[in-house]
Design an enzyme around this catalytic site. Structure first.
Site, PDB file in Angstrom:
ATOM      1  N   HIS A 128      14.681  86.149   5.561  1.00  0.00           N
ATOM      2  CA  HIS A 128      13.929  85.100   4.861  1.00  0.00           C
ATOM      3  C   HIS A 128      12.721  84.752   5.714  1.00  0.00           C
ATOM      4  O   HIS A 128      12.855  84.323   6.858  1.00  0.00           O
ATOM      5  CB  HIS A 128      14.798  83.858   4.633  1.00  0.00           C
ATOM      6  CG  HIS A 128      14.095  82.798   3.827  1.00  0.00           C
ATOM      7  ND1 HIS A 128      14.173  82.738   2.447  1.00  0.00           N
ATOM      8  CD2 HIS A 128      13.270  81.784   4.199  1.00  0.00           C
ATOM      9  CE1 HIS A 128      13.444  81.719   2.014  1.00  0.00           C
ATOM     10  NE2 HIS A 128      12.884  81.128   3.055  1.00  0.00           N
ATOM     11  N   CYS A 129      11.543  84.959   5.161  1.00  0.00           N
ATOM     12  CA  CYS A 129      10.305  84.767   5.914  1.00  0.00           C
ATOM     13  C   CYS A 129       9.705  83.401   5.599  1.00  0.00           C
ATOM     14  O   CYS A 129       9.347  83.130   4.447  1.00  0.00           O
ATOM     15  CB  CYS A 129       9.295  85.865   5.576  1.00  0.00           C
ATOM     16  SG  CYS A 129       7.710  85.663   6.412  1.00  0.00           S
ATOM     17  N   PRO A 130       9.564  82.525   6.585  1.00  0.00           N
ATOM     18  CA  PRO A 130       8.973  81.205   6.302  1.00  0.00           C
ATOM     19  C   PRO A 130       7.491  81.280   5.960  1.00  0.00           C
ATOM     20  O   PRO A 130       6.964  80.383   5.307  1.00  0.00           O
ATOM     21  CB  PRO A 130       9.202  80.439   7.614  1.00  0.00           C
ATOM     22  CG  PRO A 130       9.310  81.492   8.664  1.00  0.00           C
ATOM     23  CD  PRO A 130       9.963  82.662   7.996  1.00  0.00           C
TER      24      PRO A 130
END
Length: 412
Positions: A128-130
């Site tokens: 999950h890439c912020p």
């Protein structure tokens, strides 16, 4: 409207809210600052309408900006692809090889993982890439990796523009003692800049140069990390699963051999699984081409083995001795706890004296684990896990053999 639909695909209109997050705000701000300053400095340094070199430079700069934003927004809004809610394999015998997701009320397909941020099971989840406020997975892996490639290239070009602008504007104003440093700027000096290069402009250019160089280094490293796993047809999570498989086999001294099932043996074939001319990756996100010695559930069976091994080897029971309100940086728990808070978006769990927690990992000042819930909460499928300060708990003294027996019973 057709142009916008072709430019970026929205699964639902509410996906626009992904922009309201610190990750996209920072990322788009960096892109805006570097792009706008590069355009202004290009006009000051190399006027694009009077020379071929200036025109090429300006066109390339605009091209970088468009391509970066195109891949960035597609990575964000196209999304990774999600396993349908309540999904089950067609063959009921395959149930035993898959993990069941209580949140999605369905089985996790091979290579899928549940993301607590997206609250869905993600197809071929990498992480999950912020920065895009979304997961990187099956459908947007190519867009995300292309963004990681284009951003350093565009920032490198912008950095050159910033350096040359400062050099040409300060060359005749300040003597740095660089008697041997000479750059032929005769073609550029024939045209007077339309905008003055003042002290604020110099400061803004210097700031943009720092952003461009920092982005080039940081994002460039991420690109090489992504390409390393893509050329092996893995994700970052699967690379970690493979390492744990080797550790499990070595720990128990078994004679089994673990072969990663999705490596097709050729880097070019692995590359084509992610990057296609159409932009749509191969496969449906549920079934995958596998190694001849493997089958569709080789990896999921290994995951189940690791999960069982984790319950036996890793979980240690702790009891809360201090109350904790779930704050990210609790100053009341000590200076070290405040400054050494885990740099992750994983949740913190509030604790009350007497709570029992099964810890699975930790640092010197923080621990991560599952809170032991009441029976009615467990039946409802509720699960509370996250980080908590180490000083708030103490290790329980209990019979390890009895605990191992209980864990084995739960698995059966």
């Amino acid at each position: 409207m057709n142009f916008l639909s072709a430019f970026v695909t929205f699964e639902n209109l509410h996906e626009v809210r992904r922009l309201c997050h610190w990750g996209p705000v920072i990322a788009l701000s960096v892109i805006a600052v570097c792009s706008s300053m590069a355009i202004l400095d290009s006009i000051i340094w190399y006027w694009p309408l009077d020379t071929t070199g200036g025109s090429i430079n300006f066109i390339m700069l605009i091209n970088w900006t468009v391509l970066i934003l195109y891949n960035y927004f597609n990575a964000m809004f196209v999304g990774p692809g999600y396993i349908p809610l309540g999904w089950k394999p067609e063959n009921q015998q395959d149930y035993q090889y898959l993990q069941f997701c209580r949140v999605c009320q369905g089985y996790k397909a091979p290579r899928s993982h549940h993301c607590r941020k997206c609250n869905r099971c993600v197809m071929k989840m990498d992480h999950h890439c912020p920065w895009i406020n979304n997961c990187c997975g099956h459908q947007n892996h190519a867009y995300f990796t292309s963004f990681l490639l284009l951003a350093p290239l565009g920032c490198s070009h912008a950095a050159i523009i910033f350096i040359m602008t400062m050099y040409t504007q300060l060359y005749e104003r300040i003597s740095f003692g660089w008697s041997t440093v000479k750059i032929d700027m005769s073609a550029v000096r024939r045209f007077q800049p339309l905008m003055p290069f003042s002290v604020p402009a110099f400061a803004a250019t210097l700031f943009a140069l720092g952003l461009a160089l920092g982005t080039t280094i940081a994002v460039g490293m991420l690109f090489f990390i992504q390409m390393k796993v893509i050329l092996r047809n893995k994700t970052s999570i699967e690379a970690w699963i493979e390492e744990k498989a080797k550790d499990r086999i070595q720990y128990y001294q078994t004679e089994e051999e673990f072969i990663f099932p999705y490596d097709l043996g050729s880097r070019w074939q692995n590359f084509k699984q992610v990057f296609t001319w159409s932009g749509t990756p191969k496969g449906d996100g549920i079934e995958w081409p596998v190694h001849p010695k493997c089958h569709q559930h080789t990896l999921t069976i290994e995951q189940l083995k690791q999960k069982a091994d984790k319950r036996v080897r890793s979980q240690v029971q702790y009891r809360a001795v201090e109350d904790y309100n779930g704050a990210c940086c609790p100053l009341s728990k000590g200076v070290h706890t405040f400054f050494r808070t885990p740099c992750t978006e994983e949740p913190r769990i509030p604790l009350s004296k007497g709570d029992t927690i099964l810890a699975t990992r930790g640092t010197k000042w923080w621990m991560y684990g599952d809170k032991v819930l009441r029976e009615e909460q467990m039946k409802a499928g509720e699960r509370i896990r996250g980080w908590f300060p180490r000083r708030c708990v103490e290790k329980c003294h209990y019979d390890t053999a009895a605990s191992d027996t209980t864990s084995e019973k739960k698995l059966n």
